[in-house]
Design an enzyme around this catalytic site. Sequence first.
Site, PDB file in Angstrom:
ATOM      1  N   LYS A   1       0.843  -1.189   0.000  1.00 59.23           N
ATOM      2  CA  LYS A   1       0.000   0.000   0.000  1.00 59.23           C
ATOM      3  C   LYS A   1       0.889   1.253   0.000  1.00 59.23           C
ATOM      4  CE  LYS A   1      -2.688  -1.653   3.508  1.00 59.23           C
ATOM      5  NZ  LYS A   1      -3.908  -1.913   4.322  1.00 59.23           N
TER       6      LYS A   1
ATOM      7  N   TYR B   1     -12.175  -2.730  -1.349  1.00 56.27           N
ATOM      8  CA  TYR B   1     -12.544  -2.833   0.070  1.00 56.27           C
ATOM      9  C   TYR B   1     -14.054  -2.906   0.277  1.00 56.27           C
ATOM     10  CZ  TYR B   1      -7.732  -2.030   1.661  1.00 56.27           C
ATOM     11  OH  TYR B   1      -6.384  -2.164   1.931  1.00 56.27           O
TER      12      TYR B   1
ATOM     13  N   GLU C   1     -10.106 -10.527  -6.095  1.00 52.20           N
ATOM     14  CA  GLU C   1      -9.114  -9.441  -6.082  1.00 52.20           C
ATOM     15  C   GLU C   1      -8.104  -9.572  -7.229  1.00 52.20           C
ATOM     16  OE1 GLU C   1      -9.466  -8.492  -1.296  1.00 52.20           O
ATOM     17  OE2 GLU C   1      -7.650  -9.464  -2.033  1.00 52.20           O
TER      18      GLU C   1
ATOM     19  N   ASN D   1      -0.775   0.024   7.858  1.00 48.20           N
ATOM     20  CA  ASN D   1      -0.211  -1.327   8.046  1.00 48.20           C
ATOM     21  C   ASN D   1       0.426  -1.897   6.783  1.00 48.20           C
ATOM     22  OD1 ASN D   1      -2.497  -2.016   6.664  1.00 48.20           O
ATOM     23  ND2 ASN D   1      -3.436  -3.208   8.296  1.00 48.20           N
TER      24      ASN D   1
ATOM     25  N   HIS E   1      -1.416  -5.395   1.901  1.00 47.14           N
ATOM     26  CA  HIS E   1      -2.710  -6.076   1.781  1.00 47.14           C
ATOM     27  C   HIS E   1      -2.473  -7.519   1.374  1.00 47.14           C
ATOM     28  CE1 HIS E   1      -6.797  -7.067   0.692  1.00 47.14           C
ATOM     29  NE2 HIS E   1      -6.286  -7.638  -0.392  1.00 47.14           N
TER      30      HIS E   1
HETATM   31  P1  DAT Z   1      -6.649  -6.814   6.606  1.00 47.16           P
HETATM   32  O1  DAT Z   1      -5.928  -5.755   5.811  1.00 47.16           O
HETATM   33  O2  DAT Z   1      -5.789  -7.438   7.668  1.00 47.16           O
HETATM   34  O3  DAT Z   1      -7.310  -7.847   5.721  1.00 47.16           O
HETATM   35  P2  DAT Z   1      -9.313  -5.681   6.987  1.00 47.16           P
HETATM   36  O4  DAT Z   1      -9.670  -6.301   5.676  1.00 47.16           O
HETATM   37  O5  DAT Z   1     -10.210  -5.926   8.147  1.00 47.16           O
HETATM   38  O6  DAT Z   1      -7.821  -6.099   7.430  1.00 47.16           O
HETATM   39  O7  DAT Z   1      -9.180  -4.112   6.813  1.00 47.16           O
HETATM   40  C1  DAT Z   1      -8.612  -3.567   5.648  1.00 47.16           C
HETATM   41  C2  DAT Z   1      -7.772  -2.398   6.020  1.00 47.16           C
HETATM   42  O8  DAT Z   1      -8.583  -1.397   6.618  1.00 47.16           O
HETATM   43  C3  DAT Z   1      -6.691  -2.693   7.052  1.00 47.16           C
HETATM   44  O9  DAT Z   1      -5.543  -3.267   6.457  1.00 47.16           O
HETATM   45  C4  DAT Z   1      -6.444  -1.341   7.602  1.00 47.16           C
HETATM   46  C5  DAT Z   1      -7.823  -0.701   7.609  1.00 47.16           C
HETATM   47  N1  DAT Z   1      -8.463  -0.886   8.914  1.00 47.16           N
HETATM   48  C6  DAT Z   1      -8.948  -2.033   9.431  1.00 47.16           C
HETATM   49  N2  DAT Z   1      -9.464  -1.857  10.655  1.00 47.16           N
HETATM   50  C7  DAT Z   1      -9.282  -0.534  10.932  1.00 47.16           C
HETATM   51  C8  DAT Z   1      -9.578   0.295  12.041  1.00 47.16           C
HETATM   52  N3  DAT Z   1     -10.184  -0.180  13.130  1.00 47.16           N
HETATM   53  N4  DAT Z   1      -9.235   1.604  11.968  1.00 47.16           N
HETATM   54  C9  DAT Z   1      -8.637   2.115  10.874  1.00 47.16           C
HETATM   55  N5  DAT Z   1      -8.331   1.392   9.783  1.00 47.16           N
HETATM   56  C10 DAT Z   1      -8.644   0.078   9.810  1.00 47.16           C
HETATM   57 MG    MG Z   2      -8.896  -7.732   4.428  1.00 46.63          MG
END
Ligand code: DAT
Ligand code: MG
Length: 149
Positions: A9, A49, A126, A112, A115
Amino acid sequence: MERTMIAVKSDGVQRGLIGEIIKRFEHKGFKLIGMKLVKPTEDMAKQHYIDLKAKPFYASLCKFTSAGPFVAMCWEGQSIVKVSRDMLGETNPADSKPGTIRGDLCVQVGRNIIHGSDSLETAKKEVSLWFKPEELIDWKSCMESFLYE
Ligand code: DAT
Ligand code: MG
């Protein structure tokens, strides 16, 4: 063999971590099938997303993602969907173990850096969202017989 979608990212790109992330997948023994540096449109970010559209952070997440640059990749390997999620660590870097990408290289959930598809079904969606069929290269790795018996 499974395929998954991995992306560095924009925070990971800005922090100069593209090479480090590719290195971990290469050294593991996974095979790179497709890769491109893109500035995603907001629409692409929203589609990527879509499962999170009810979350309060969805709009800012899509805005941040579409600011780019974003390195979209397709990797192949045995059980790669689950194994790559283990390599990433937890969504929140604070909960991620040392040795994982997020555990070693970043601090906050909204930054973080990487992805990874979370299931085989999501991976298929995806990969086809980010890549046209002709952008995926079917090649034989000379390491194959030393990775798989
Ligand atoms: P992942 O990337 O581990 O699959 P996810 O699909 O639940 O996690 O969320 C996608 C992204 O959204 C994640 O990498 C960072 C952001 N995100 C997730 N939870 C969040 C939160 N509580 N606050 C802010 N950003 C968040
Ligand atoms: Mg995810």
